[in-house]
Write a protein that holds these residues in place. Structure first.
Motif, PDB file in Angstrom:
ATOM      1  N   SER A 148       0.838  -1.212   0.000  1.00 26.79           N
ATOM      2  CA  SER A 148       0.000   0.000   0.000  1.00 26.79           C
ATOM      3  C   SER A 148       0.867   1.253   0.000  1.00 26.79           C
ATOM      4  CB  SER A 148      -0.921   0.000   1.224  1.00 26.79           C
ATOM      5  OG  SER A 148      -1.765  -1.125   1.227  1.00 26.79           O
ATOM      6  N   LEU A 149       1.891   1.266   0.854  1.00 23.20           N
ATOM      7  CA  LEU A 149       2.771   2.435   0.917  1.00 23.20           C
ATOM      8  C   LEU A 149       3.559   2.613  -0.371  1.00 23.20           C
ATOM      9  CD1 LEU A 149       4.153   2.270   4.580  1.00 23.20           C
ATOM     10  CD2 LEU A 149       2.514   3.890   3.624  1.00 23.20           C
ATOM     11  N   PHE A 150       3.981   1.511  -0.982  1.00 23.02           N
ATOM     12  CA  PHE A 150       4.716   1.603  -2.251  1.00 23.02           C
ATOM     13  C   PHE A 150       3.845   2.224  -3.341  1.00 23.02           C
ATOM     14  CE2 PHE A 150       5.379  -0.273  -6.461  1.00 23.02           C
ATOM     15  CZ  PHE A 150       6.644   0.223  -6.750  1.00 23.02           C
ATOM     16  N   LEU A 151       2.598   1.776  -3.441  1.00 25.52           N
ATOM     17  CA  LEU A 151       1.695   2.315  -4.465  1.00 25.52           C
ATOM     18  C   LEU A 151       1.387   3.785  -4.210  1.00 25.52           C
ATOM     19  CD1 LEU A 151      -0.778  -0.713  -4.805  1.00 25.52           C
ATOM     20  CD2 LEU A 151       0.932   0.036  -6.466  1.00 25.52           C
ATOM     21  N   LEU A 152       1.211   4.149  -2.940  1.00 24.21           N
ATOM     22  CA  LEU A 152       0.945   5.539  -2.603  1.00 24.21           C
ATOM     23  C   LEU A 152       2.180   6.409  -2.873  1.00 24.21           C
ATOM     24  CD1 LEU A 152      -1.490   7.080  -1.549  1.00 24.21           C
ATOM     25  CD2 LEU A 152      -0.636   6.781   0.769  1.00 24.21           C
ATOM     26  N   THR A 153       3.354   5.844  -2.625  1.00 22.61           N
ATOM     27  CA  THR A 153       4.602   6.567  -2.903  1.00 22.61           C
ATOM     28  C   THR A 153       4.798   6.763  -4.404  1.00 22.61           C
ATOM     29  OG1 THR A 153       5.621   5.652  -0.905  1.00 22.61           O
ATOM     30  CG2 THR A 153       7.098   6.532  -2.591  1.00 22.61           C
ATOM     31  N   ALA A 154       4.535   5.716  -5.183  1.00 21.27           N
ATOM     32  CA  ALA A 154       4.664   5.821  -6.640  1.00 21.27           C
ATOM     33  C   ALA A 154       3.679   6.840  -7.197  1.00 21.27           C
ATOM     34  CB  ALA A 154       4.429   4.452  -7.278  1.00 21.27           C
ATOM     35  N   PHE A 155       2.477   6.868  -6.629  1.00 18.20           N
ATOM     36  CA  PHE A 155       1.487   7.865  -7.035  1.00 18.20           C
ATOM     37  C   PHE A 155       1.992   9.278  -6.751  1.00 18.20           C
ATOM     38  CE2 PHE A 155      -1.672  10.696  -5.064  1.00 18.20           C
ATOM     39  CZ  PHE A 155      -2.430  11.022  -6.182  1.00 18.20           C
ATOM     40  N   SER A 156       2.540   9.494  -5.549  1.00 17.94           N
ATOM     41  CA  SER A 156       3.038  10.821  -5.164  1.00 17.94           C
ATOM     42  C   SER A 156       4.173  11.275  -6.067  1.00 17.94           C
ATOM     43  CB  SER A 156       3.522  10.803  -3.704  1.00 17.94           C
ATOM     44  OG  SER A 156       2.455  10.516  -2.824  1.00 17.94           O
ATOM     45  N   LEU A 157       5.060  10.355  -6.435  1.00 13.07           N
ATOM     46  CA  LEU A 157       6.172  10.681  -7.318  1.00 13.07           C
ATOM     47  C   LEU A 157       5.658  11.108  -8.696  1.00 13.07           C
ATOM     48  CD1 LEU A 157       9.280  10.695  -7.670  1.00 13.07           C
ATOM     49  CD2 LEU A 157       9.085   8.343  -8.491  1.00 13.07           C
ATOM     50  N   SER A 158       4.667  10.388  -9.208  1.00 11.57           N
ATOM     51  CA  SER A 158       4.123  10.693 -10.535  1.00 11.57           C
ATOM     52  C   SER A 158       3.376  12.018 -10.554  1.00 11.57           C
ATOM     53  CB  SER A 158       3.179   9.556 -10.978  1.00 11.57           C
ATOM     54  OG  SER A 158       3.840   8.322 -11.003  1.00 11.57           O
ATOM     55  N   ILE A 159       2.511  12.224  -9.562  1.00 10.49           N
ATOM     56  CA  ILE A 159       1.730  13.468  -9.512  1.00 10.49           C
ATOM     57  C   ILE A 159       2.644  14.669  -9.265  1.00 10.49           C
ATOM     58  CG2 ILE A 159      -0.057  14.707  -8.247  1.00 10.49           C
ATOM     59  CD1 ILE A 159      -1.121  12.516 -10.060  1.00 10.49           C
ATOM     60  N   GLY A 160       3.697  14.456  -8.462  1.00 11.56           N
ATOM     61  CA  GLY A 160       4.643  15.542  -8.216  1.00 11.56           C
ATOM     62  C   GLY A 160       5.379  15.969  -9.475  1.00 11.56           C
ATOM     63  N   SER A 161       5.673  15.025 -10.361  1.00 12.66           N
ATOM     64  CA  SER A 161       6.400  15.336 -11.592  1.00 12.66           C
ATOM     65  C   SER A 161       5.499  15.885 -12.684  1.00 12.66           C
ATOM     66  CB  SER A 161       7.091  14.060 -12.123  1.00 12.66           C
ATOM     67  OG  SER A 161       7.974  13.536 -11.164  1.00 12.66           O
TER      68      SER A 161
END
Length: 459
Positions: free
Chosen positions: A336-349
């Motif tokens: 769950s944390l990995f998917l949320l982290t990957a989401f944050s990285l993508s939206i941030g970029s």
């Protein structure tokens, strides 16, 4: 830092009182969204003040207001005082989509504008991360000390030169040329931008004088005519698409309520605090990655690629949590944390930095005050509403349902961006405006000319 403060402030107040009743869920949602809601009227006032008095004086006003609000924040002893301090930051929240856009788009050359706007957006999440880090390891009042230092630095706006674009709208062309060359040099591209700016505003002032010599007209007719102009409603529609994508992705809600959301996913308070700091750091990392890409990548391409990646992670996270809820899969908090982290990285970029770039680059020279009034009103209302009602969404639909809602709603705006939004990279504000509207020999649409002959359009 003010936006990040409630994330750690609320748990500390509850822990100190040894009760959740000291800050009810309803009060927590108001504390988190108050600055955005109180920014709604300022979104209407600031552009009009900036039109009348220029950019510099309004920046000083905002800086003083932030300083006063921070003093109240630091000295607060009750929830009422904390909410008052957040309400005073409404002028700051409104300035992000009004005065900041004016300054960043008018003071910088097209070559560097995208990167600087992206860095500005990344700085916002730096503040959130610093607030959360301070609140994780120290008392929340220490956040106010750092904000005080930032507030003093903000007062350096007293020494700013006035915007060359504002000077041009006032017919002060010699001052405009001097400051424009001081800011952007005397290269061929800079001189061409200056020539187009002065030529456009000379025509603009000439038509204004012609109109003002006629019979009196009513203000609401003026506003309605401006709304009907193609060079107003088209860039406004394009500018709100990435803004809606950003807010409906739920990123701001995940940031404000990070501890509660991660605690639900992991059932661990320690991991909730650690996960919050990691997500904030990853978001900042993604935004600086996006800053580098903004120098070389096209706006549309960067926005579409990273938004698609972020939405995909939301769908996967929603499906995964739903299958866990049905006991089809065993829960693994690290997934769950990995998917949320990957989401944050993508939206941030993507959406976080590009939405600011697009709003600044699409803002027309004419109707700039009207445009930013409407944009700020829309942005503040949307952001406050999303933050205010996100806890309700998570409560009644569960984490999987909330993530699914954000994934579907942001997908809709991603499609609209793909279908309609134009490219704006490395173009001057005047060139972007010209490309979006069909121009006659005088530099404006025939339909727009007919509309504006009935009204004053200087704001």
């Amino acid at each position: 830092m003010f936006m990040g403060a409630p994330t750690v402030l609320i748990p500390q107040l509850r822990k100190e009182a040894n009760s959740t009743d000291v800050v009810t869920p309803e009060m927590a949602s108001w504390l988190s969204s108050m600055s955005a809601y109180s920014g709604i009227p300022w979104g209407l006032i600031l552009p009009l003040l900036a039109y009348r008095f220029g950019r510099k004086h309004i920046l000083v006003l905002i800086s003083v207001s932030v300083l006063i609000g921070n003093i109240i924040f630091y000295c607060s002893t009750s929830m009422t005082e904390l909410i008052v301090s957040q309400a005073l930051q409404g002028i700051l929240a409104a300035s992000i989509t009004t005065i900041t856009i004016m300054v960043m788009s008018e003071y910088t050359s097209p070559k560097y504008r995208g990167v600087l706007l992206a860095v500005k957006s990344a700085t916002f999440y730096w503040g959130v991360w610093i607030s959360n880090a301070i609140g994780t390891f120290y008392h929340w009042r220490n956040i106010g000390i750092v904000i005080f230092v930032c507030s003093i630095y903000n007062l350096s706006s007293i020494f700013y030169k006035e915007s060359p674009y504002w000077l041009a709208t006032k017919g002060r062309f010699e001052e405009c040329a001097n400051i424009h060359r001081w800011l952007k040099g005397t290269g061929e591209d800079s001189e061409e931008e200056l020539r187009k700016l002065i030529s456009s505003q000379q025509e603009h002032l000439s038509m204004k004088a012609e109109i003002e010599g006629r019979a009196n007209y009513r203000k609401y007719i003026k506003f309605l005519n401006v709304l009907r102009c193609e060079s107003f409603y088209k860039p406004f529609a394009y500018a709100i698409f990435p803004t809606c994508l950003y807010h409906f992705s739920g990123k701001m809600a995940y940031t404000v309520y990070a501890i509660d959301i991660i605690k639900k996913l992991t059932s661990s308070e320690t991991m909730a605090y650690g996960g919050m700091l990691v997500l904030d750091a990853v978001t900042v990392l993604g935004m600086y990655l996006g800053c580098g890409l903004a120098k070389i990548a096209r706006r549309r391409t960067q926005l579409l690629v990273f938004s698609s990646m972020g939405i995909s992670f939301l769908f996967v996270l929603s499906i995964y949590l739903y299958m866990v809820n049905l006991n089809i899969l065993s829960e693994n908090k690290f997934i769950s944390l990995f998917l949320l982290t990957a989401f944050s990285l993508s939206i941030g970029s993507g959406p976080i930095i590009i939405s600011a770039c697009c709003a600044a680059e699409l803002c027309p020279l004419r109707y700039r005050s009207y445009f930013l009034c409407c944009l700020s009103l829309f942005n503040s209302t949307l952001m406050a509403t999303v933050v205010k009602f996100s806890p309700i969404l998570f409560k009644y639909s569960g984490a999987h349902g909330a993530f699914l809602f954000y994934a579907i709603s942001s997908s809709i705006f991603l499609f609209l961006i793909y279908k309609y939004m134009p490219e704006t990279k490395d173009q001057t504000i005047q060139e972007i405006q010209d490309r979006m509207t069909r121009r006659d020999g005088r530099g404006q649409t025939n339909r727009e000319t007919l509309l504006l002959k009935e009204t004053d359009f200087t704001q």
